[in-house]
Design an enzyme around this catalytic site. Structure first.
Site, PDB file in Angstrom:
ATOM      1  N   MET A   1     -18.228 -19.685 -48.792  1.00 35.55           N
ATOM      2  CA  MET A   1     -19.459 -20.070 -48.493  1.00 35.55           C
ATOM      3  C   MET A   1     -20.204 -21.149 -49.360  1.00 35.55           C
ATOM      4  SD  MET A   1     -21.112 -16.468 -47.233  1.00 35.55           S
ATOM      5  CE  MET A   1     -20.947 -15.973 -48.564  1.00 35.55           C
ATOM      6  N   ASP A 113     -21.272  -7.473 -47.694  1.00 33.00           N
ATOM      7  CA  ASP A 113     -19.964  -7.900 -48.146  1.00 33.00           C
ATOM      8  C   ASP A 113     -19.729  -7.336 -49.359  1.00 33.00           C
ATOM      9  OD1 ASP A 113     -17.589  -9.282 -48.103  1.00 33.00           O
ATOM     10  OD2 ASP A 113     -18.335 -11.119 -48.798  1.00 33.00           O
TER      11      ASP A 113
END
Length: 614
Positions: A1, A113
């Site tokens: 990301m 996460d």
């Protein structure tokens, strides 16, 4: 990301970690908007075990976060060096992780996460969790939601993330349970050649107890891992705070001294590790955050490891058929778990209990009714709450329990008749009610200032805290007996416990009629008190009735007998007098509904007004 840089904040002269989002994400304006919102939420989360967000901004095409720099290593680095940890040490890492997650859950945030890569351990041993909210920001991106994605790390994904892409605090609990399993055993519970095979096992299999891999693992840790990784979210701890409490209890239950597993732990020598114990463990896998296509994940068949070359050499119809069967089975299983197995608990709160039972039964749920609970707002017989709660996903056909309302708590008005106002107020307050307004009425039987009655009446059940009006006795009041025949007035007063004395004097009033009284009407009196009645004995020159003074009336003409209606009901007496041709005036002295006095008596011309007292 993102790419992370070590940077210097030149304004505040401090070292920071600068996380710069990849360009593909920064080009999506919806992502940027959500990312900024998530950054603000995380920045408000102040907790010693959370990596702080200092600032957020954009620089041209770059979107970045300025974050606390934590010198040290990740928990993944620790696992690579040491394979697995003793029970006590594993819990001492998990407890601050759960504290950080619990603070986020209390603030309405979900990490999404949780994994060793997102747990940082400082050089001085402090534990910090990083990357709150980034997965949520990406999930909400407009270009992502059109294709259907799941953001996270497949090795730690909960079954509901795999099936529906839905996450809540219990999804973080599941990932924390998997991470604890990995700390204790040195491996992840499920391994596979591709994400689909791992996801399939998250949905179908149960995470084994750590003691099945590492004998001697303390039972409290087995219990903690199994509870946190239950496939049914409803059976997991509801959030990380609840799991934190269980972890602290498990830590207290461990025997003092080295953990039993420490003797079997392979700890390879490495930087920062001075144990001197060496081994050759299989290094734990790297777990980057991935963007998975939900459709591909649930329909791609698991690979068959170790046979790629042989498949190319020995392709035959048997393997082709087997592959078709596997694809069909996976597709069918994916449909069953994503569409056919789970249902959302309907919102039944506020419904009539019978209607709610019918609605839940119609949707295929098994319905149970729990004990009713009081509620100050919801009426009796309506659904107060459900267990599991509305919107929770449960296995189709599961039992849901309806908790009906029994309405507000009701308390019987206590008996305070005969008490003083202060005593009555205290007793009403002790019962859980409130003493309201006070009024006073005369009473021949209850002493002045004492409670005569309450409103609502004694024994009536009213809402807890409800008001009870007090009606106090104003004591005995002198009745108005003026114009009553003297003998009737005296008898009436004797019946009320008074001592009448009669004085006569010349007066134009009808002879034998009360023309004055002492005490005056409505004055306070006491039982046995003497009362003076002044009665008329007529004028000096013989008495004449009013009609006898009328020159148009001849003596003895037009006189009608007056019915004696004493001791009859007021209604019957009035009707009888009117039927005889007289007018009627009703006066109250006792209010008992029975005629106590009548004046005049005898006879009188039709149309004469007759006064009756009750």
């Amino acid at each position: 990301m993102a790419a992370v840089y070590l940077a210097l904040d030149v304004r505040l002269d401090r070292t920071v970690a600068l996380k710069v989002m990849h360009r593909s994400l920064a080009e999506d304006p919806d992502f940027v908007r959500r990312f900024i919102g998530e950054a603000k939420s995380v920045a408000s989360l102040s907790h010693p075990n959370v990596v702080h967000v200092f600032d957020q901004g954009t620089d041209g095409d770059h979107v970045y976060l300025s974050m606390e720099y934590v010198p040290g290593s990740t928990l993944r680095d620790v696992l690579r060096r040491r394979t697995r940890l003793p029970a006590r040490e594993a819990l001492e890492i998990m407890i601050p992780v759960l504290a950080a997650l619990g603070a986020a859950h209390q603030a309405g945030m979900v990490h999404r996460d949780v994994k060793p890569e997102n747990v940082l351990i400082t050089d001085d041993g402090r534990v910090k969790v990083v990357d709150f909210g980034l997965a949520r920001a990406i999930e909400g991106g407009s270009h992502q939601t059109r294709t259907g994605v799941m953001i996270g790390t497949i090795a730690y994904m909960s079954p509901e993330q795999v099936l529906a892409g839905q996450t809540d605090a219990r999804s973080d609990v599941y990932a924390a349970g998997v991470m604890l399993y990995e700390l204790l055993t040195g491996r992840q519970p499920y391994e596979g050649e591709n994400p689909m095979s791992v996801a399939y096992r998250h949905v179908h299999d149960r995470v084994p107890a750590p003691s099945a891999v590492v004998p001697g693992t303390p039972p409290p840790l087995d219990t903690l891992v199994l509870a946190a990784t239950d496939r049914d979210p409803a059976r997991r701890p509801p959030d990380a705070t609840a799991m934190l409490v269980a972890a602290v209890d498990a830590h207290r239950a461990l025997p003092s001294g080295p953990s039993p597993t420490a003797r079997h732990t392979a700890v390879p020598a490495g930087p920062g590790d001075s144990s001197g114990v060496t081994a050759s463990p299989m290094p734990p896998p790297a777990n980057p955050t991935l963007i998975h296509s939900a459709a591909d994940l649930l329909t791609s068949p698991p690979a068959r490891p170790g046979h790629e070359a042989s498949r190319r050499r020995h392709v035959n119809w048997f393997l082709i058929a087997l592959g078709i069967v596997m694809i069909g089975a996976v597709a069918g299983t994916g449909w069953w778990f994503s569409e056919g197995r789970y249902d959302k608990v309907p919102d039944l709160v506020g419904m009539n209990l019978a209607v709610a039972k019918a609605e839940a039964g119609k949707r295929g749920f098994e319905v149970k009714v729990g004990p009713a609970e009081h509620d100050s707002k919801l009426g009796e017989g309506k659904v107060l709450r459900t267990d599991p709660g509305a919107g929770r996903e449960v296995v189709s056909g599961s039992a849901i329990t309806l908790i009906p309302s029994s309405g507000p708590v009701k308390i019987a008005v206590p008996n305070v008749v005969g008490l003083s106002e202060a005593e009555a107020r205290a007793k009403i307050s002790e019962a859980g009610l409130t003493a309201g307004s006070v009024s006073k009425v005369p009473s021949d039987t209850v002493q002045r200032g004492q409670v005569l009655r309450t409103s609502p009446q004694v024994g009536t059940k009213i809402k807890e805290g409800g008001k009870v009006q007090l009606i106090l006795s104003a004591g005995q009041l002198m009745p108005d007996v003026s114009e009553m025949q003297c003998d009737q007035a005296a008898e009436f007063l004797r019946q009320r416990g008074l001592n009448p004395a009669v004085v006569e004097q010349v007066d134009d009033a009808q002879p034998g009629t009360v023309i004055a009284q002492n005490p005056a009407a409505r004055a306070e009196i006491t039982s046995g008190q003497q009362v003076q009645l002044t009665c008329s004995k007529g004028p000096d020159v013989g008495f004449r009735w009013p009609w006898e003074r009328d020159p148009n009336v001849q003596p003895g003409q037009n006189l009608v007998p007056i019915p004696d209606v004493r001791f009859k009901s007021v209604r019957d007496a009035s009707n009888e007098l009117r039927a005889a041709g007289f007018q009627v005036k009703v006066r109250r002295v006792a209010g008992r509904g029975v005629v106590l006095g009548e004046n005049p008596l005898g006879q009188a011309p039709a149309g004469t007004r007759i006064t009756i007292w009750h």
